[in-house]
Design an enzyme around this catalytic site. Sequence first.
Site, PDB file in Angstrom:
ATOM      1  N   LYS A 155      94.482  99.530  62.906  1.00  0.00           N
ATOM      2  CA  LYS A 155      94.652  98.421  62.368  1.00  0.00           C
ATOM      3  C   LYS A 155      96.284  97.687  62.371  1.00  0.00           C
ATOM      4  O   LYS A 155      96.375  96.677  63.085  1.00  0.00           O
ATOM      5  CB  LYS A 155      94.147  98.176  60.986  1.00  0.00           C
ATOM      6  N   ASN A 156      97.178  98.547  62.047  1.00  0.00           N
ATOM      7  CA  ASN A 156      98.676  98.158  61.939  1.00  0.00           C
ATOM      8  C   ASN A 156      99.315  98.306  63.275  1.00  0.00           C
ATOM      9  O   ASN A 156     100.258  97.521  63.435  1.00  0.00           O
ATOM     10  CB  ASN A 156      99.179  99.069  60.997  1.00  0.00           C
ATOM     11  N   ARG A 159      98.585  90.591  55.339  1.00  0.00           N
ATOM     12  CA  ARG A 159     100.055  90.517  55.521  1.00  0.00           C
ATOM     13  C   ARG A 159     100.407  90.228  57.012  1.00  0.00           C
ATOM     14  O   ARG A 159     101.661  89.657  57.318  1.00  0.00           O
ATOM     15  CB  ARG A 159     100.453  91.839  55.128  1.00  0.00           C
ATOM     16  N   CYS A 186      97.604  93.595  50.575  1.00  0.00           N
ATOM     17  CA  CYS A 186      97.380  94.570  49.488  1.00  0.00           C
ATOM     18  C   CYS A 186      98.473  94.256  48.172  1.00  0.00           C
ATOM     19  O   CYS A 186      99.620  94.002  48.431  1.00  0.00           O
ATOM     20  CB  CYS A 186      97.395  96.080  49.892  1.00  0.00           C
ATOM     21  N   ARG A 217     106.553  92.388  47.763  1.00  0.00           N
ATOM     22  CA  ARG A 217     106.423  92.240  49.291  1.00  0.00           C
ATOM     23  C   ARG A 217     107.305  91.050  49.818  1.00  0.00           C
ATOM     24  O   ARG A 217     106.482  89.961  50.455  1.00  0.00           O
ATOM     25  CB  ARG A 217     105.126  92.493  50.064  1.00  0.00           C
ATOM     26  N   PRO A 218     108.745  90.882  49.665  1.00  0.00           N
ATOM     27  CA  PRO A 218     109.305  89.677  49.966  1.00  0.00           C
ATOM     28  C   PRO A 218     109.110  89.494  51.530  1.00  0.00           C
ATOM     29  O   PRO A 218     108.834  90.531  52.311  1.00  0.00           O
ATOM     30  CB  PRO A 218     110.671  90.018  49.385  1.00  0.00           C
ATOM     31  N   VAL A 219     109.693  88.491  52.051  1.00  0.00           N
ATOM     32  CA  VAL A 219     109.916  88.348  53.660  1.00  0.00           C
ATOM     33  C   VAL A 219     111.724  87.896  53.939  1.00  0.00           C
ATOM     34  O   VAL A 219     111.611  87.331  54.869  1.00  0.00           O
ATOM     35  CB  VAL A 219     108.834  87.288  54.155  1.00  0.00           C
ATOM     36  N   ASP A 220     112.302  88.110  53.118  1.00  0.00           N
ATOM     37  CA  ASP A 220     113.714  87.962  53.535  1.00  0.00           C
ATOM     38  C   ASP A 220     114.336  88.620  54.565  1.00  0.00           C
ATOM     39  O   ASP A 220     115.051  87.974  55.216  1.00  0.00           O
ATOM     40  CB  ASP A 220     114.626  88.459  52.135  1.00  0.00           C
ATOM     41  N   LEU A 221     113.852  89.919  54.912  1.00  0.00           N
ATOM     42  CA  LEU A 221     114.413  90.359  56.115  1.00  0.00           C
ATOM     43  C   LEU A 221     113.853  89.755  57.355  1.00  0.00           C
ATOM     44  O   LEU A 221     114.786  89.684  58.384  1.00  0.00           O
ATOM     45  CB  LEU A 221     114.034  91.820  56.158  1.00  0.00           C
ATOM     46  N   ASP A 233     100.987 105.019  53.223  1.00  0.00           N
ATOM     47  CA  ASP A 233      99.310 104.748  53.081  1.00  0.00           C
ATOM     48  C   ASP A 233      98.513 105.814  53.035  1.00  0.00           C
ATOM     49  O   ASP A 233      97.234 105.631  53.079  1.00  0.00           O
ATOM     50  CB  ASP A 233      99.171 103.930  54.643  1.00  0.00           C
ATOM     51  N   VAL A 276     108.176 103.676  48.731  1.00  0.00           N
ATOM     52  CA  VAL A 276     108.303 102.465  49.722  1.00  0.00           C
ATOM     53  C   VAL A 276     108.029 101.260  49.062  1.00  0.00           C
ATOM     54  O   VAL A 276     108.539 100.266  48.942  1.00  0.00           O
ATOM     55  CB  VAL A 276     107.533 102.855  50.654  1.00  0.00           C
ATOM     56  N   ARG A 309      88.352  96.741  54.718  1.00  0.00           N
ATOM     57  CA  ARG A 309      89.659  96.164  55.359  1.00  0.00           C
ATOM     58  C   ARG A 309      90.260  97.195  56.364  1.00  0.00           C
ATOM     59  O   ARG A 309      91.089  96.784  57.352  1.00  0.00           O
ATOM     60  CB  ARG A 309      90.813  95.442  54.703  1.00  0.00           C
TER      61      ARG A 309
HETATM   62  C1  UD1 Z   1     103.509  97.785  56.787  1.00  0.00           C
HETATM   63  C2  UD1 Z   1     101.882  98.338  56.977  1.00  0.00           C
HETATM   64  C3  UD1 Z   1     101.412  98.883  55.575  1.00  0.00           C
HETATM   65  C4  UD1 Z   1     102.327 100.173  55.295  1.00  0.00           C
HETATM   66  C5  UD1 Z   1     103.954  99.578  55.279  1.00  0.00           C
HETATM   67  C6  UD1 Z   1     104.786 100.713  55.196  1.00  0.00           C
HETATM   68  C7  UD1 Z   1     101.029  96.412  58.444  1.00  0.00           C
HETATM   69  C8  UD1 Z   1     100.180  95.374  58.547  1.00  0.00           C
HETATM   70  N1  UD1 Z   1     101.209  97.197  57.175  1.00  0.00           N
HETATM   71  O1  UD1 Z   1     103.507  97.021  55.694  1.00  0.00           O
HETATM   72  O2  UD1 Z   1     100.041  99.087  55.683  1.00  0.00           O
HETATM   73  O3  UD1 Z   1     102.260 100.321  53.893  1.00  0.00           O
HETATM   74  O4  UD1 Z   1     104.207  98.801  56.410  1.00  0.00           O
HETATM   75  O5  UD1 Z   1     104.703 101.787  56.124  1.00  0.00           O
HETATM   76  O6  UD1 Z   1     101.764  96.998  59.235  1.00  0.00           O
HETATM   77  N2  UD1 Z   1     110.631  94.559  52.431  1.00  0.00           N
HETATM   78  C9  UD1 Z   1     111.763  93.870  51.981  1.00  0.00           C
HETATM   79  N3  UD1 Z   1     112.058  92.628  52.514  1.00  0.00           N
HETATM   80  C10 UD1 Z   1     111.262  92.230  53.733  1.00  0.00           C
HETATM   81  C11 UD1 Z   1     110.069  93.071  54.030  1.00  0.00           C
HETATM   82  C12 UD1 Z   1     109.996  94.307  53.359  1.00  0.00           C
HETATM   83  O7  UD1 Z   1     112.260  94.182  50.796  1.00  0.00           O
HETATM   84  O8  UD1 Z   1     111.518  91.305  54.166  1.00  0.00           O
HETATM   85  C13 UD1 Z   1     110.275  95.820  51.516  1.00  0.00           C
HETATM   86  C14 UD1 Z   1     109.016  95.946  50.879  1.00  0.00           C
HETATM   87  O9  UD1 Z   1     108.998  95.244  49.629  1.00  0.00           O
HETATM   88  C15 UD1 Z   1     108.733  97.262  50.838  1.00  0.00           C
HETATM   89  C16 UD1 Z   1     109.464  97.945  52.046  1.00  0.00           C
HETATM   90  O10 UD1 Z   1     110.218  96.815  52.366  1.00  0.00           O
HETATM   91  O11 UD1 Z   1     109.145  97.926  49.499  1.00  0.00           O
HETATM   92  C17 UD1 Z   1     108.392  98.561  53.033  1.00  0.00           C
HETATM   93  O12 UD1 Z   1     107.881  97.214  53.404  1.00  0.00           O
HETATM   94  P1  UD1 Z   1     107.449  96.976  55.093  1.00  0.00           P
HETATM   95  O13 UD1 Z   1     107.710  98.241  55.760  1.00  0.00           O
HETATM   96  O14 UD1 Z   1     107.934  95.616  55.388  1.00  0.00           O
HETATM   97  O15 UD1 Z   1     105.731  96.929  54.970  1.00  0.00           O
HETATM   98  P2  UD1 Z   1     104.897  95.932  55.826  1.00  0.00           P
HETATM   99  O16 UD1 Z   1     105.520  95.437  57.154  1.00  0.00           O
HETATM  100  O17 UD1 Z   1     104.601  94.750  54.999  1.00  0.00           O
END
Ligand code: UD1
Length: 474
Positions: free
Chosen positions: A64-65, A134, A158, A163-167, A355, A377, A450
Amino acid sequence: MASCSTFNLSPSPKPTKPLPHSLLKPLIQEPETESRTQIQTPYPKLIITGPSKLSGHVPISGSKNSALPILAATLCCSGTSKIHNVPNLFDTRTMASVLASLGAKVEVFNNEMLVNTDGVDSVEPNSDEIRKIRGGFFVIGPLVARFGEAVVALPGGCNIGTRPVDLYIRGLQALGAVVDLRDGKVQAYAANGRGLVGGSFQLDYPSVGATETLMMAACMADGMTVLSNVAREPEVVDLARFLNDSGACVEGAGSNQLVIKGKPLLHGSECVIAADRIEAGTFMLAAAITRSCISISPVIPCQMSCLIHKLSAAGCKIRQYSHDTLEVSAVSRCGGENLQSFEVKTGPYPGFPTDLQPQIMALLTTCNGLSPVEESVFDKRMGHVSELLKLGAKIQVCASTALVFGKDNGSVLSGSSLVANDIRGGMSLVLAGLAAEGTTDISGVAHIDRGYENLDMKLHSLGADVKRLMPLAS
Ligand code: UD1
């Protein structure tokens, strides 16, 4: 073809006009209540009668990912992209709807998706679809790179912590985008009015989704981009392979730095989604928790080394039968079935996958000894603990660490009524239900569905006693 559907949704909104520049808040965060995937219905329910003994072989579906970012990446390509081995799941179907809402033509044949984005006439995907998962948010990268602008709602997914999107946003800004948050939507446009430009960006944390989104954006940015401290997950490597097969120039996938030479537009190509390492790991843990012996394929054994190491330390035997087949046995030759406790600390790849944390915690409740499980994480990925306690597990949570007291400390699992709240946490309840004495019923199964294609069929084929209760037709 057995089943074929083409997504043609209602007319999409037309591309929005460039937005006035405004400064971003340093951290854009999703509003908790609105943007998370809301699956509250009690039905379907899974009814599991245990304890189960499993045997046989289970086929592993496509990841899926890996599928989600590759589907988003078709937005970088002219012509048709043909994606094979796409798992038929809520999330992949939602991603197909996201693409269709932009004007893409998406055809689905069983596990194959054909995507043609030549007719895309909108830069604003349907917000309701984006808020369901997501992965929908990934489209912001290719959209702003190809069309110069994008308006994408904050994503769902989930409920496992902040789960911010700042990056994603800071990375797009480093490539020349102006980004703003308005009405729960991220609005981005190329500051030069044409397209993104190559640049350098170092992620504060190796976020998987941000790495993938920025990689797609950089593939179409003018010039060279260097992304540092990126995620090294196999799904990032799969995406880079697809992009390169489509004419991109991405180097370094699998390491912590990506060097990307932008091209104006990529072309459609064909790809086969790799086996899902999380599904594979989940079935390996199903064998362990039921003290059974099963085989799984296809699987890429080197991606499983953390889990193989843990299971071996606990006392399981893992054998590799061919390049893509593993057998997991938790059956002792002397008849004893005790497994030993061990420590788990989740981390970015090649660390232990977050996961698989809930599922391995279920296993640890049946081992001898005390096992600390640290989640590093996500900040709220312990929702399954309260449900495991209802089965008789003994677990204490202290900040980000759960102390799991095993079988010899009084943890004895027996059937109960449980609620799944997220994909992997829900699956940990299924595993615990397989091991528990008596009947366990689990509601909120839509969460589990899912992430696991044909779950009931796969469990049945291994000999588990699992039934699905559907809502009564009104
Ligand atoms: C992806 C996977 C999810 C898996 C995760 C970690 C998908 C669709 N989902 O989620 O199943 O659990 O990787 O292996 O591929 N973070 C920030 N700012 C950002 C983005 C992330 O601070 O802009 C933080 C998150 O809060 C979290 C950490 O980074 O604490 C890891 O998140 P991330 O690797 O981004 O996970 P996803 O890509 O959402």
